[in-house]
Design an enzyme around this catalytic site. Structure first.
Site, PDB file in Angstrom:
ATOM      1  N   CYS A 117     -19.874 -10.861   2.700  1.00  0.00           N
ATOM      2  CA  CYS A 117     -20.867 -11.601   3.482  1.00  0.00           C
ATOM      3  C   CYS A 117     -20.830 -11.228   4.959  1.00  0.00           C
ATOM      4  O   CYS A 117     -21.692 -11.604   5.714  1.00  0.00           O
ATOM      5  CB  CYS A 117     -20.643 -13.104   3.334  1.00  0.00           C
ATOM      6  SG  CYS A 117     -20.956 -13.645   1.657  1.00  0.00           S
ATOM      7  N   THR A 145     -23.399 -21.754   0.559  1.00  0.00           N
ATOM      8  CA  THR A 145     -23.465 -21.936   2.020  1.00  0.00           C
ATOM      9  C   THR A 145     -23.986 -23.331   2.358  1.00  0.00           C
ATOM     10  O   THR A 145     -23.399 -24.041   3.186  1.00  0.00           O
ATOM     11  CB  THR A 145     -24.391 -20.866   2.636  1.00  0.00           C
ATOM     12  OG1 THR A 145     -23.865 -19.576   2.307  1.00  0.00           O
ATOM     13  CG2 THR A 145     -24.498 -21.006   4.141  1.00  0.00           C
ATOM     14  N   HIS A 163     -24.826 -17.626  -8.339  1.00  0.00           N
ATOM     15  CA  HIS A 163     -24.931 -16.161  -8.458  1.00  0.00           C
ATOM     16  C   HIS A 163     -23.590 -15.451  -8.553  1.00  0.00           C
ATOM     17  O   HIS A 163     -23.532 -14.248  -8.768  1.00  0.00           O
ATOM     18  CB  HIS A 163     -25.797 -15.576  -7.327  1.00  0.00           C
ATOM     19  CG  HIS A 163     -25.160 -15.527  -5.976  1.00  0.00           C
ATOM     20  ND1 HIS A 163     -24.623 -14.382  -5.456  1.00  0.00           N
ATOM     21  CD2 HIS A 163     -25.000 -16.478  -5.022  1.00  0.00           C
ATOM     22  CE1 HIS A 163     -24.174 -14.622  -4.238  1.00  0.00           C
ATOM     23  NE2 HIS A 163     -24.381 -15.888  -3.956  1.00  0.00           N
ATOM     24  N   SER A 181     -21.501 -22.076  -6.679  1.00  0.00           N
ATOM     25  CA  SER A 181     -22.666 -21.211  -6.468  1.00  0.00           C
ATOM     26  C   SER A 181     -22.983 -20.454  -7.752  1.00  0.00           C
ATOM     27  O   SER A 181     -22.081 -19.903  -8.393  1.00  0.00           O
ATOM     28  CB  SER A 181     -22.374 -20.228  -5.330  1.00  0.00           C
ATOM     29  OG  SER A 181     -23.421 -19.298  -5.209  1.00  0.00           O
ATOM     30  N   ASN A 221     -12.283 -15.139  -1.389  1.00  0.00           N
ATOM     31  CA  ASN A 221     -13.273 -14.137  -1.803  1.00  0.00           C
ATOM     32  C   ASN A 221     -12.811 -12.706  -1.599  1.00  0.00           C
ATOM     33  O   ASN A 221     -13.291 -11.795  -2.272  1.00  0.00           O
ATOM     34  CB  ASN A 221     -14.609 -14.363  -1.063  1.00  0.00           C
ATOM     35  CG  ASN A 221     -14.430 -14.651   0.404  1.00  0.00           C
ATOM     36  OD1 ASN A 221     -13.754 -15.610   0.774  1.00  0.00           O
ATOM     37  ND2 ASN A 221     -15.009 -13.835   1.239  1.00  0.00           N
ATOM     38  N   THR A 240     -38.410 -29.920  -3.035  1.00  0.00           N
ATOM     39  CA  THR A 240     -38.745 -29.714  -4.447  1.00  0.00           C
ATOM     40  C   THR A 240     -37.676 -28.874  -5.132  1.00  0.00           C
ATOM     41  O   THR A 240     -37.303 -27.817  -4.628  1.00  0.00           O
ATOM     42  CB  THR A 240     -40.127 -29.024  -4.552  1.00  0.00           C
ATOM     43  OG1 THR A 240     -41.078 -29.869  -3.918  1.00  0.00           O
ATOM     44  CG2 THR A 240     -40.532 -28.774  -5.994  1.00  0.00           C
TER      45      THR A 240
HETATM   46  N1  PLP Z   1     -18.004 -19.341  -0.339  1.00  0.00           N
HETATM   47  C1  PLP Z   1     -17.414 -18.207  -0.729  1.00  0.00           C
HETATM   48  C2  PLP Z   1     -15.930 -18.204  -0.943  1.00  0.00           C
HETATM   49  C3  PLP Z   1     -18.165 -17.045  -0.938  1.00  0.00           C
HETATM   50  O1  PLP Z   1     -17.560 -15.935  -1.337  1.00  0.00           O
HETATM   51  C4  PLP Z   1     -19.560 -17.096  -0.709  1.00  0.00           C
HETATM   52  C5  PLP Z   1     -20.400 -15.879  -0.851  1.00  0.00           C
HETATM   53  O2  PLP Z   1     -19.933 -14.770  -0.792  1.00  0.00           O
HETATM   54  C6  PLP Z   1     -20.127 -18.307  -0.315  1.00  0.00           C
HETATM   55  C7  PLP Z   1     -19.327 -19.410  -0.135  1.00  0.00           C
HETATM   56  C8  PLP Z   1     -21.604 -18.445  -0.080  1.00  0.00           C
HETATM   57  O3  PLP Z   1     -22.271 -18.764  -1.279  1.00  0.00           O
HETATM   58  P1  PLP Z   1     -23.849 -18.511  -1.387  1.00  0.00           P
HETATM   59  O4  PLP Z   1     -24.047 -17.033  -1.399  1.00  0.00           O
HETATM   60  O5  PLP Z   1     -24.238 -19.162  -2.686  1.00  0.00           O
HETATM   61  O6  PLP Z   1     -24.479 -19.171  -0.215  1.00  0.00           O
END
Ligand code: PLP
Length: 382
Positions: free
Chosen positions: A322, A73, A200, A198, A150, A236
């Site tokens: 999300c 994000t 995770h 990202s 996603n 940091t």
């Molecule tokens: N971009 C996409 C395509 C995602 O699927 C997601 C999270 O689901 C993000 C960005 C956001 O990443 P983060 O959770 O590391 O902020």
């Protein structure tokens, strides 16, 4: 209670044991600040530098191009807002199927005089290049399209998009959050100025990500302060999370082929089972990341199906993970021309390397039985 079957890896992944192992020293004795001059600070700095190399290597970039952030994000916001601050207001182009953390900052630019243009997607879930060509007839400063969606998992023609955008001297960005660890990702081959990652989503920790940057452009930072990350992102460094991100990147690249073979076979079985039971599987005709199946059954609400499946011990998502609090039909499916009633039924399954054939078969059986039961209930209520 039995452990649930986790089939929601596009929302987040379980941290890998070796990634956790790599992180633990930095959560315990090695708690130094990477900016400190003493020995413990130096140990932390070296660990961050090593992670920077691992992340850069995973996408064929140089370590100096990697700006660590708090996740995808922040990296998406940094590119869109940071680029806009360096350019005169003109057109910003995003795809209609991009994640809200790309579309929302792009929409926000309208307040400072930019024009927002959303690219259409075809019924197959692929961004429409003809629409991009039409869009680029207008002076354009920024173009951003994701590499893998996603929800559908559909891969987007980012290299072709970047080539066209560069021809009109626009700055090009791609959100590769759902692609890294699932398909090869090469910064140079994509031809973008910025690439978002990202941790995770690839068995790393939550709260770490990166923006990989073409050093020939300069962005305005979002955060000002101590000048960390070459001035691009003060604050940091989250050393344990960054170390985990680096380890996860190395692991993901090493396991890419095995991941593909394992997930693709299971995903294809699942697609076949669901389609045979009457489901629409979205984006099936396009190239997709190998772990994602996105489907809907006519007349069945996606939220209801997800809740029923959860009761049966299966974790899956309805619409985008999300934005799962929203009851609006998926914006991605609407952009693909899917009818709102069918889009409201969408359920996403995203597999991981620990997913098994037994789990997928049990899941498909549970879906078919639940859909049958929900249909019977609806018929009785009429
Ligand atoms: N971009 C996409 C395509 C995602 O699927 C997601 C999270 O689901 C993000 C960005 C956001 O990443 P983060 O959770 O590391 O902020």
């Amino acid at each position: 209670m039995n452990t649930p079957v986790y089939l929601d890896h596009n929302a987040t992944t379980p941290i890998d044991a070796s990634v956790l192992e790599a992180m633990l020293p930095f959560l315990r004795a090695q708690h130094g600040n990477a900016s400190s001059r003493h020995e413990m600070g130096t140990v932390a700095r070296r660990a961050v530098d090593r992670a920077r190399e691992q992340v850069a290597t995973a996408v064929g970039a140089r370590p100096a191009q990697v700006v660590f952030t708090s996740g995808g994000t922040e990296a998406n916001n940094l590119f869109i807002k940071g680029a806009a601050a360096m350019l005169r207001p003109q057109q910003v182009v995003v795809s209609a199927i991009d994640h809200p953390c790309v579309t929302m900052p792009a929409k926000d630019l309208v307040r400072s005089g930019w024009n927002l243009r959303r690219l259409a997607a075809g019924h197959d879930g692929v961004v429409d290049l003809a629409d991009l060509d039409a869009a680029l007839c207008v002076p354009t400063g920024i173009v951003s399209t994701m590499l893998a969606n996603n929800e559908t998992g559909v891969l987007q023609p980012v290299a072709a998009i970047a080539e066209r955008a560069r021809r009109v001297r626009a700055w090009v960005h791609s959100d590769a959050v759902q692609a890294l660890g699932k398909v090869p990702v090469d910064f140079e081959a994509l031809g973008v100025h910025g690439l978002t990652l990202s941790a995770h989503k690839l068995r790393g920790p939550k709260g770490a990500g990166a923006l990989v940057l073409d050093k020939r452009i300069e962005l305005k930072p979002l955060l000002h302060g101590g000048g960390h990350e070459s001035g691009m992102r003060s604050g940091t460094e989250n050393v344990p999370a960054i170390v985990g991100f680096g380890a996860a990147c190395e692991l993901a690249v090493a396991r890419l082929v095995a991941f593909d073979q394992h997930c693709r076979a299971l995903r294809d079985t699942l697609d076949d089972r669901l389609a045979a039971a009457g489901a629409t599987v979205f984006g099936r005709s396009a190239a997709r990341i190998p772990n994602t199946t996105y489907f809907a059954f006519e007349g069945i609400d996606g939220e209801t199906l997800v809740i029923e499946l959860d009761r049966l011990g299966f974790c899956v998502a309805s619409g985008s993970a999300c934005s799962s609090k929203s009851t609006e039909p998926s914006a991605t499916l609407l952009a693909m021309g899917v009818a709102p009633e069918l889009a409201r039924g969408s359920v996403r399954v995203s597999l991981g390397e620990e997913s098994s054939e037994g789990e997928v078969t049990a899941f498909a059986d549970a879906v078919v039985a639940t859909v049958k039961r929900l249909r019977q209930l609806t018929a009785m209520a009429v």
